[in-house]
Design a protein around this motif. Structure first.
Motif, PDB file in Angstrom:
ATOM      1  N   LYS A  88       0.831  -1.214   0.000  1.00 34.24           N
ATOM      2  CA  LYS A  88       0.000   0.000   0.000  1.00 34.24           C
ATOM      3  C   LYS A  88       0.862   1.260   0.000  1.00 34.24           C
ATOM      4  O   LYS A  88       0.512   2.246  -0.639  1.00 34.24           O
ATOM      5  CB  LYS A  88      -0.925   0.014   1.220  1.00 34.24           C
ATOM      6  CG  LYS A  88      -2.118  -0.891   1.086  1.00 34.24           C
ATOM      7  CD  LYS A  88      -2.961  -0.895   2.335  1.00 34.24           C
ATOM      8  CE  LYS A  88      -3.659   0.411   2.553  1.00 34.24           C
ATOM      9  NZ  LYS A  88      -4.631   0.372   3.675  1.00 34.24           N
ATOM     10  N   SER A  92       0.701   4.198  -2.839  1.00 33.59           N
ATOM     11  CA  SER A  92       0.460   5.615  -2.561  1.00 33.59           C
ATOM     12  C   SER A  92       1.632   6.474  -3.013  1.00 33.59           C
ATOM     13  O   SER A  92       1.443   7.569  -3.554  1.00 33.59           O
ATOM     14  CB  SER A  92       0.191   5.812  -1.066  1.00 33.59           C
ATOM     15  OG  SER A  92      -1.020   5.175  -0.709  1.00 33.59           O
ATOM     16  N   SER A 113       4.861  -2.474  -6.222  1.00 29.98           N
ATOM     17  CA  SER A 113       3.672  -2.692  -5.385  1.00 29.98           C
ATOM     18  C   SER A 113       2.909  -3.941  -5.810  1.00 29.98           C
ATOM     19  O   SER A 113       2.453  -4.704  -4.961  1.00 29.98           O
ATOM     20  CB  SER A 113       2.752  -1.462  -5.394  1.00 29.98           C
ATOM     21  OG  SER A 113       1.961  -1.385  -6.551  1.00 29.98           O
ATOM     22  N   TYR A 120      -3.180  -6.857  -5.246  1.00 27.16           N
ATOM     23  CA  TYR A 120      -3.380  -5.456  -4.874  1.00 27.16           C
ATOM     24  C   TYR A 120      -4.045  -4.706  -6.022  1.00 27.16           C
ATOM     25  O   TYR A 120      -3.389  -4.148  -6.902  1.00 27.16           O
ATOM     26  CB  TYR A 120      -2.038  -4.835  -4.480  1.00 27.16           C
ATOM     27  CG  TYR A 120      -2.086  -3.400  -4.016  1.00 27.16           C
ATOM     28  CD1 TYR A 120      -3.092  -2.939  -3.195  1.00 27.16           C
ATOM     29  CD2 TYR A 120      -1.103  -2.508  -4.400  1.00 27.16           C
ATOM     30  CE1 TYR A 120      -3.129  -1.624  -2.766  1.00 27.16           C
ATOM     31  CE2 TYR A 120      -1.122  -1.190  -3.973  1.00 27.16           C
ATOM     32  CZ  TYR A 120      -2.143  -0.757  -3.157  1.00 27.16           C
ATOM     33  OH  TYR A 120      -2.174   0.545  -2.735  1.00 27.16           O
ATOM     34  N   ASN A 122      -5.663  -1.885  -6.234  1.00 33.02           N
ATOM     35  CA  ASN A 122      -5.365  -0.456  -6.397  1.00 33.02           C
ATOM     36  C   ASN A 122      -3.986  -0.227  -6.998  1.00 33.02           C
ATOM     37  O   ASN A 122      -3.768   0.784  -7.665  1.00 33.02           O
ATOM     38  CB  ASN A 122      -5.504   0.285  -5.068  1.00 33.02           C
ATOM     39  CG  ASN A 122      -6.956   0.507  -4.701  1.00 33.02           C
ATOM     40  OD1 ASN A 122      -7.845   0.437  -5.534  1.00 33.02           O
ATOM     41  ND2 ASN A 122      -7.200   0.780  -3.432  1.00 33.02           N
TER      42      ASN A 122
END
Length: 185
Positions: A88, A92, A113, A120, A122
């Motif tokens: 995460k 970000s 990521s 994941y 996102n």
């Protein structure tokens, strides 16, 4: 929410070194839009337990919401330094580098990521948005498609996928993604 806040404050009054109570209080304050209070509570966690990666990450989210991108980048980077497997924080951080148009750095971070956590959603969405920003709609569509397969309840993922397909002139796929967006919303 009021009860939760009261419990956290009682826990802190009972044990001023109870870092998790400060952390949860900071998260609650963030959700209530109380940035200054959230930062204060989260900084208390850092004083007590400086290696708590989720606190550094959460501080990053508060600063990002306040528009302090460079401070947010520092906090996300610190979370990654403490826990290199925290996908995460990479997501970000990559998002912010995309916004700063530092595309190569963003791409490397966002690829990390999803390598860390192939589930994941996102991370894949943020990779897709990076590629849209670069007008690389083929890779955008590929990553956004994965994001919708991993999380089929987020209308934003379908909206962005429809946009990528639209730029590729894949009208049927764009229409299907747009309809999924509408159905969810």
């Amino acid at each position: 929410i009021g009860k939760a806040r009261s419990y956290y404050e009682k826990a802190i009054a009972f044990d001023s070194q109870f870092f998790l109570a400060y952390f949860q209080l900071g998260v609650l304050q963030k959700k209530q839009g109380q940035s200054k209070d959230a930062i204060s509570s989260l900084n208390k966690v850092i004083e007590i337990k400086p290696d708590h990666h989720k606190t550094w990450y959460t501080l990053g989210t508060v600063h990002e919401a306040d528009g302090n991108m460079d401070v947010a980048i520092e906090h996300y980077s610190k979370a990654i330094e403490i826990n290199p497997g925290y996908s995460k924080a990479y997501g970000s951080l990559g998002k912010l580098y995309t916004e700063k148009q530092e595309f190569k750095k963003a791409e490397d971070i966002l690829k990390t990521s999803v390598q860390i956590d192939p589930e994941y959603a996102n991370g894949f969405m943020r990779l897709g948005l990076l590629y849209i920003a670069q007008e690389n709609y083929k890779d955008a569509a590929s990553n956004l498609k994965v994001s919708t397969e991993l999380d089929d309840k987020d209308h934003n993922k379908y909206f962005n996928l429809a946009s990528a397909y639209n730029h590729l002139e894949k009208w049927d796929e764009a229409a299907k993604a747009a309809q999924s967006c509408i159905d969810i919303k």
